[in-house]
Motif scaffolding. Sequence first.
Motif, mmCIF file in Angstrom:
data_model
loop_
_atom_site.group_PDB
_atom_site.id
_atom_site.type_symbol
_atom_site.label_atom_id
_atom_site.label_comp_id
_atom_site.label_asym_id
_atom_site.label_seq_id
_atom_site.Cartn_x
_atom_site.Cartn_y
_atom_site.Cartn_z
ATOM 1 N N GLU A 152 48.147 45.110 42.786
ATOM 2 C CA GLU A 152 48.476 46.472 42.358
ATOM 3 C C GLU A 152 48.852 46.522 40.882
ATOM 4 O O GLU A 152 48.503 47.456 40.174
ATOM 5 C CB GLU A 152 49.639 47.027 43.192
ATOM 6 C CG GLU A 152 49.280 47.388 44.598
ATOM 7 C CD GLU A 152 48.418 48.635 44.665
ATOM 8 O OE1 GLU A 152 48.805 49.675 44.101
ATOM 9 O OE2 GLU A 152 47.342 48.561 45.289
ATOM 10 N N LEU A 155 45.755 46.725 38.525
ATOM 11 C CA LEU A 155 44.685 47.705 38.762
ATOM 12 C C LEU A 155 44.353 48.425 37.462
ATOM 13 O O LEU A 155 45.256 48.847 36.723
ATOM 14 C CB LEU A 155 45.103 48.725 39.809
ATOM 15 C CG LEU A 155 44.966 48.317 41.270
ATOM 16 C CD1 LEU A 155 45.496 49.418 42.179
ATOM 17 C CD2 LEU A 155 43.530 48.005 41.620
ATOM 18 N N PRO A 156 43.082 48.589 37.143
ATOM 19 C CA PRO A 156 42.698 49.242 35.877
ATOM 20 C C PRO A 156 43.241 50.675 35.738
ATOM 21 O O PRO A 156 43.557 51.106 34.634
ATOM 22 C CB PRO A 156 41.166 49.243 35.911
ATOM 23 C CG PRO A 156 40.794 48.220 36.914
ATOM 24 C CD PRO A 156 41.927 48.118 37.883
ATOM 25 N N ASN A 157 43.347 51.427 36.831
ATOM 26 C CA ASN A 157 43.793 52.812 36.710
ATOM 27 C C ASN A 157 45.300 52.928 36.403
ATOM 28 O O ASN A 157 45.804 54.024 36.161
ATOM 29 C CB ASN A 157 43.443 53.619 37.954
ATOM 30 C CG ASN A 157 43.967 52.999 39.229
ATOM 31 O OD1 ASN A 157 43.978 51.786 39.367
ATOM 32 N ND2 ASN A 157 44.376 53.827 40.176
ATOM 33 N N TYR A 158 46.050 51.809 36.372
ATOM 34 C CA TYR A 158 47.466 51.847 35.999
ATOM 35 C C TYR A 158 47.686 51.501 34.538
ATOM 36 O O TYR A 158 48.800 51.483 34.063
ATOM 37 C CB TYR A 158 48.276 50.865 36.851
ATOM 38 C CG TYR A 158 48.421 51.267 38.299
ATOM 39 C CD1 TYR A 158 48.459 52.601 38.686
ATOM 40 C CD2 TYR A 158 48.513 50.311 39.290
ATOM 41 C CE1 TYR A 158 48.581 52.955 40.011
ATOM 42 C CE2 TYR A 158 48.640 50.650 40.622
ATOM 43 C CZ TYR A 158 48.679 51.975 40.968
ATOM 44 O OH TYR A 158 48.812 52.344 42.276
ATOM 45 N N ARG A 159 46.612 51.230 33.806
ATOM 46 C CA ARG A 159 46.766 50.892 32.386
ATOM 47 C C ARG A 159 47.236 52.106 31.618
ATOM 48 O O ARG A 159 46.775 53.229 31.852
ATOM 49 C CB ARG A 159 45.450 50.387 31.802
ATOM 50 C CG ARG A 159 45.089 49.047 32.373
ATOM 51 C CD ARG A 159 43.934 48.434 31.644
ATOM 52 N NE ARG A 159 43.696 47.129 32.262
ATOM 53 C CZ ARG A 159 42.673 46.391 31.992
ATOM 54 N NH1 ARG A 159 41.792 46.767 31.098
ATOM 55 N NH2 ARG A 159 42.516 45.231 32.592
ATOM 56 N N LYS A 160 48.139 51.856 30.696
ATOM 57 C CA LYS A 160 48.665 52.946 29.874
ATOM 58 C C LYS A 160 47.610 53.360 28.860
ATOM 59 O O LYS A 160 46.862 52.533 28.356
ATOM 60 C CB LYS A 160 49.948 52.507 29.174
ATOM 61 C CG LYS A 160 51.063 52.236 30.156
ATOM 62 C CD LYS A 160 52.330 51.864 29.457
ATOM 63 C CE LYS A 160 53.406 51.611 30.510
ATOM 64 N NZ LYS A 160 54.664 51.215 29.921
ATOM 65 N N ASN A 161 47.587 54.656 28.566
ATOM 66 C CA ASN A 161 46.646 55.141 27.548
ATOM 67 C C ASN A 161 46.985 54.568 26.195
ATOM 68 O O ASN A 161 48.137 54.536 25.811
ATOM 69 C CB ASN A 161 46.693 56.670 27.492
ATOM 70 C CG ASN A 161 46.191 57.295 28.777
ATOM 71 O OD1 ASN A 161 45.353 56.709 29.463
ATOM 72 N ND2 ASN A 161 46.701 58.463 29.098
#
Length: 162
Positions: A152, A155-161
């Motif tokens: 978890e 996961l790539p979708n948890y990377r900060k902008n």
Amino acid sequence: MFKILLFYLILSTIAFAEVKINSIIKLENRIPNECGLGFLIEKDDLSYSAAVSIKKLDNMDTLSIFEIKSSSTIEHADLITSASKISELLDKKEFQNKNLKFSGVTPEDSMTFFFQDLLINGGTISIDKIPYEIQGPIDSKVRLEYLFCTGEMFLPNYRKNE
């Protein structure tokens, strides 16, 4: 006779204390930010609390930490698997209030292999040259919690902008 003597010598060098193991999962905004394993060693009047974990930094590097806490001063400690030693993987060592902490930014692969070896084969926590054996494989519940946490966390979708 020699085999019996050798067996006795090996057993006499290992401290007979049960090492209790639990998972470490720390969340930040409901997302895993630190994952690891905690160890509790109690023998006679001695008690040690140890932990090895990885923490995701804002720049997506991974900080690895090995820490031992005790009521008595610790001069040396290490977490050893069949393939490596945590003291050789982490470059920063510090003493604080009788506690010992190793840390460092490590390549993901080196810590991945270290944890894999520890989870499957077990290892040894050495405290002031006294080894405490970690039986492998580590309990499946603890293994699954660690693996879920790290899965978890990255996961790539948890990377900060950026």
